[in-house]
Design an enzyme around this catalytic site. Structure first.
Site, short mmCIF file in Angstrom:
data_model
loop_
_atom_site.label_atom_id
_atom_site.label_comp_id
_atom_site.label_asym_id
_atom_site.label_seq_id
_atom_site.Cartn_x
_atom_site.Cartn_y
_atom_site.Cartn_z
N ASN A 152 15.15 50.27 38.79
CA ASN A 152 14.54 50.27 40.13
C ASN A 152 15.46 49.75 41.22
O ASN A 152 15.48 50.27 42.33
CB ASN A 152 13.20 49.51 40.11
CG ASN A 152 13.34 48.10 39.64
OD1 ASN A 152 14.25 47.75 38.89
ND2 ASN A 152 12.44 47.25 40.08
N GLU A 250 12.75 38.90 32.76
CA GLU A 250 12.04 39.14 34.02
C GLU A 250 11.29 40.44 33.83
O GLU A 250 11.89 41.51 33.72
CB GLU A 250 13.04 39.22 35.18
CG GLU A 250 12.41 38.84 36.50
CD GLU A 250 11.94 40.05 37.28
OE1 GLU A 250 10.74 40.41 37.15
OE2 GLU A 250 12.76 40.63 38.00
N CYS A 284 9.22 45.20 41.12
CA CYS A 284 8.28 44.38 40.34
C CYS A 284 7.50 43.44 41.25
O CYS A 284 6.45 42.93 40.86
CB CYS A 284 9.01 43.61 39.26
SG CYS A 284 10.41 42.68 39.89
N GLU A 464 15.51 31.98 36.89
CA GLU A 464 16.90 32.07 37.32
C GLU A 464 16.94 31.77 38.82
O GLU A 464 15.91 31.68 39.47
CB GLU A 464 17.48 33.45 36.98
CG GLU A 464 17.63 33.64 35.46
CD GLU A 464 18.54 34.80 35.06
OE1 GLU A 464 19.60 34.96 35.69
OE2 GLU A 464 18.19 35.53 34.12
O1 TXE Z 1 11.82 49.96 31.40
P1 TXE Z 1 12.43 49.43 30.08
P2 TXE Z 1 11.43 51.46 31.72
C1 TXE Z 1 8.26 48.34 34.22
C2 TXE Z 1 7.49 49.43 34.90
C3 TXE Z 1 7.95 50.64 34.20
C4 TXE Z 1 8.05 50.11 32.80
C5 TXE Z 1 8.94 50.87 31.91
O2 TXE Z 1 6.13 49.25 34.70
O3 TXE Z 1 7.05 51.68 34.27
O4 TXE Z 1 8.56 48.82 32.95
O5 TXE Z 1 10.16 51.18 32.56
C6 TXE Z 1 16.50 48.76 28.11
N1 TXE Z 1 16.10 46.78 23.38
N2 TXE Z 1 9.49 47.98 34.86
O6 TXE Z 1 11.01 52.28 30.58
O7 TXE Z 1 12.27 50.40 29.01
C7 TXE Z 1 16.56 50.05 28.89
O8 TXE Z 1 17.54 50.90 28.37
C8 TXE Z 1 16.95 46.48 24.38
C9 TXE Z 1 9.49 46.72 35.48
O9 TXE Z 1 12.56 51.99 32.44
O10 TXE Z 1 11.93 48.06 29.91
C10 TXE Z 1 16.88 49.54 30.28
O11 TXE Z 1 18.25 49.24 30.41
N3 TXE Z 1 16.95 47.09 25.56
C11 TXE Z 1 10.79 46.32 36.02
C12 TXE Z 1 16.06 48.24 30.34
O12 TXE Z 1 15.84 47.87 28.99
C13 TXE Z 1 16.02 48.03 25.79
C14 TXE Z 1 11.86 47.25 36.20
C15 TXE Z 1 14.70 48.37 31.05
O13 TXE Z 1 13.99 49.44 30.46
C16 TXE Z 1 15.10 48.39 24.79
C17 TXE Z 1 11.74 48.48 35.47
C18 TXE Z 1 15.16 47.72 23.54
N4 TXE Z 1 14.31 47.97 22.54
C19 TXE Z 1 10.57 48.79 34.85
N5 TXE Z 1 14.30 49.35 25.28
C20 TXE Z 1 10.94 45.06 36.74
N6 TXE Z 1 10.36 43.98 36.25
O14 TXE Z 1 11.60 45.02 37.75
C21 TXE Z 1 14.70 49.61 26.54
N7 TXE Z 1 15.76 48.81 26.85
#
Ligand code: TXE
Length: 483
Positions: A152, A250, A284, A464
């Site tokens: 994001n 986070e 977020c 953080e």
């Molecule tokens: O996030 P992911 P996604 C929320 C938001 C969104 C949902 C899913 O609701 O719809 O999360 O988004 C890596 N082991 N937020 O699917 O999957 C992945 O490759 C290690 C909130 O994009 O959590 C990426 O680099 N790493 C938010 C990172 O984790 C893993 C921001 C985030 O991906 C992994 C974005 C694993 N098993 C989405 N699986 C915020 N808090 O700002 C995935 N990744």
């Protein structure tokens, strides 16, 4: 159109993934592939680990002044290439170029500047144990950190991890989101040009399931900083548990935006439009649950709907665009499914709800969604409880301060909250009761990097910012010298 091909960055060299596999990422505004990303595996993480652990032996002994000098230089080079970064971030993520220019990229540079200064000004504790000796505490860099970032705010959040990590003397293996890797790739050249020694920051691109998980499960990577979804956060806790890793997580949010009748109405309204729809609601910290005190509910709802209808959705590269495209087709479908669910749960779509009708031809396949306001739902509905992460907010009338505190806190999440009132005593009273890592009074998204940042409940683990980042990225020990 030729696709931008990117490679991993290990030991200050661009290298192909060991298995030679790549996947496409899409330009969200056009819905067409625009970049090829290495599909890295455990073997690539192992290579990066070798580079990062070798670099650690010297980088961890480099003086703070020298580390700060390089961090300042990185910040200057990001500034010098700002336009390039801005265009790439907007194209890759779908966000309006004005947002990338005023928020994402300046903040990426500032992250380096802030931590460059921060390490030069820290003082540790010292205490005399009378008759026995003298104690002092000392911070040690920890080792190789795994830094996993989301899509994001791609460069903004990645640099929020890299800067304190290397400022504290650690080395890093970064795994940017597979949806938005371009600016992380561009950062690699900046790091090299700034004179960062080889192996201090390595970039392994790819999916969470392969590259991300390999980082989390690597037995010799002692700390993981992650920003992303709560479900992923839970997997990271489980997968890292056998290795007792230090984690900073986070995660998601479902933040309340509380509007009391005694607020500065215009300011509350204007800021609520931003906190609802900035970055297409993909922050977020967006305030997706709007609670308005009943006497001004109708007026506020009408104002919000009018304002939302005036927001310009479309071409992210146009300077007057307010909302660009959502990051991916899958995410668009997820957000849309919540709008449909809202209707099934008895909600009324006050505005928006679908793809804008007025898109130019070239954007017909893009992942655009109108700013959407849903009324008529109750706090127990899924749409009012689950993170949607798109340009969708619910609005609800409340009657008392006790009621709004109760519904705000009745959530699995606890990331942030905004409240709007001109009554200072009420502001302090309510802010004190809210279960959230950050509470804003009469503002939104104002961040002082010296202050703690993080979430309660399922919004995260750890804090953080300022001293708290130093706590995460160092081991603190006590040395006792006998008299
Ligand atoms: O996030 P992911 P996604 C929320 C938001 C969104 C949902 C899913 O609701 O719809 O999360 O988004 C890596 N082991 N937020 O699917 O999957 C992945 O490759 C290690 C909130 O994009 O959590 C990426 O680099 N790493 C938010 C990172 O984790 C893993 C921001 C985030 O991906 C992994 C974005 C694993 N098993 C989405 N699986 C915020 N808090 O700002 C995935 N990744």
């Amino acid at each position: 159109m030729a696709l931008t091909a990117i490679d991993n960055f290990i030991n200050n060299e661009f290298v192909k993934p060991t298995e030679g596999a790549y996947f496409d990422t899409f330009n969200p505004a056009h819905g067409v592939p625009h970049a090829q990303i290495p599909d890295s595996t455990k073997a690539d993480v192992d290579l990066a680990y070798k580079a990062a652990s070798t670099a650690f032996t010297t980088w961890s002994k480099t003086t703070k002044a020298e580390r700060a000098r390089i961090l300042y230089k990185i910040a200057d080079l990001i500034d010098a290439r700002q336009d390039e970064f801005v265009r790439a971030e907007s194209k890759d993520q779908g966000k309006p170029i004005s947002l990338a220019k005023t928020v994402d990229i300046p903040r990426a540079a500032y992250n380096f500047r802030f931590f460059a200064g921060r390490i030069l000004h820290s003082v540790e504790e010292a205490a005399e144990l009378e008759g026995v000796g003298f104690n002092y505490s000392q911070r040690m860099p920890i080792g190789v950190a795994g830094l996993i970032s989301p899509w994001n705010l791609p460069l903004y959040l990645l640099t929020w991890k890299i800067a304190p990590c290397i400022a504290c003397g650690n080395t890093a293996i970064c795994k940017p989101s597979e949806f938005t890797s371009l600016t992380a790739y561009m950062l690699c050249s900046v790091l090299k040009d700034a004179g960062l020694p080889a192996g201090v920051v390595n970039m392994v691109f790819g999916t969470g399931m392969k590259a991300g998980q390999a980082l989390v499960e690597h037995p010799r990577i002692p700390l993981i900083s992650f920003t992303g979804g709560t479900v992923t956060g839970a997997k990271i806790i489980a997968n890292s548990a056998p290795h007792f890793k230090k984690l900073s997580l986070e995660l998601g949010g479902k933040n309340a935006n509380i509007i009391f009748a005694d607020c500065d109405f215009e300011k509350a309204l204007t800021t609520s439009l931003r906190s609802s729809f900035a970055n297409q609601g993909e922050i977020c910290l967006c305030g997706s649950r709007i609670f308005v005190e009943r006497p001004i509910y109708e007026k506020f709802l009408n104002g919000l709907v009018d304002g939302a209808k005036k927001l310009k959705v479309g071409d992210p590269s146009a300077h007057d665009t307010n909302l660009g495209a959502l990051v991916s087709k899958e995410h668009w479908e997820k957000v849309k499914s919540y709008i449909d669910l809202g209707v099934k749960e008895g909600g009324k779509i006050e505005c928006g709800g679908d793809k804008p009708a007025s898109l130019q031809d070239e954007f017909q396949n893009g992942y655009f969604l109108e700013p959407t306001i849903i009324s008529g739902l109750t706090p127990s509905c899924r749409v009012m409880r689950e993170e949607i992460f798109g340009p969708v907010v619910t609005i609800y009338a409340f009657d008392t301060e006790e009621e709004v505190i109760q519904i705000t806190n009745d959530s699995e999440y606890g990331l942030s909250c905004s409240l709007w009132t001109e009554n200072g005593r009420r502001a302090r009273r309510v802010a004190g009761e809210i279960q959230a890592g950050t509470v804003w009074v009469n503002t939104w998204m104002a961040r002082d990097l010296r202050m703690p940042f993080g979430g309660m409940k399922k919004s995260g683990l750890g804090r953080e910012g300022g001293e708290h980042s130093l706590d995460f990225y160092t081991e603190l020990k006590t040395i006792c010298l006998a008299d």
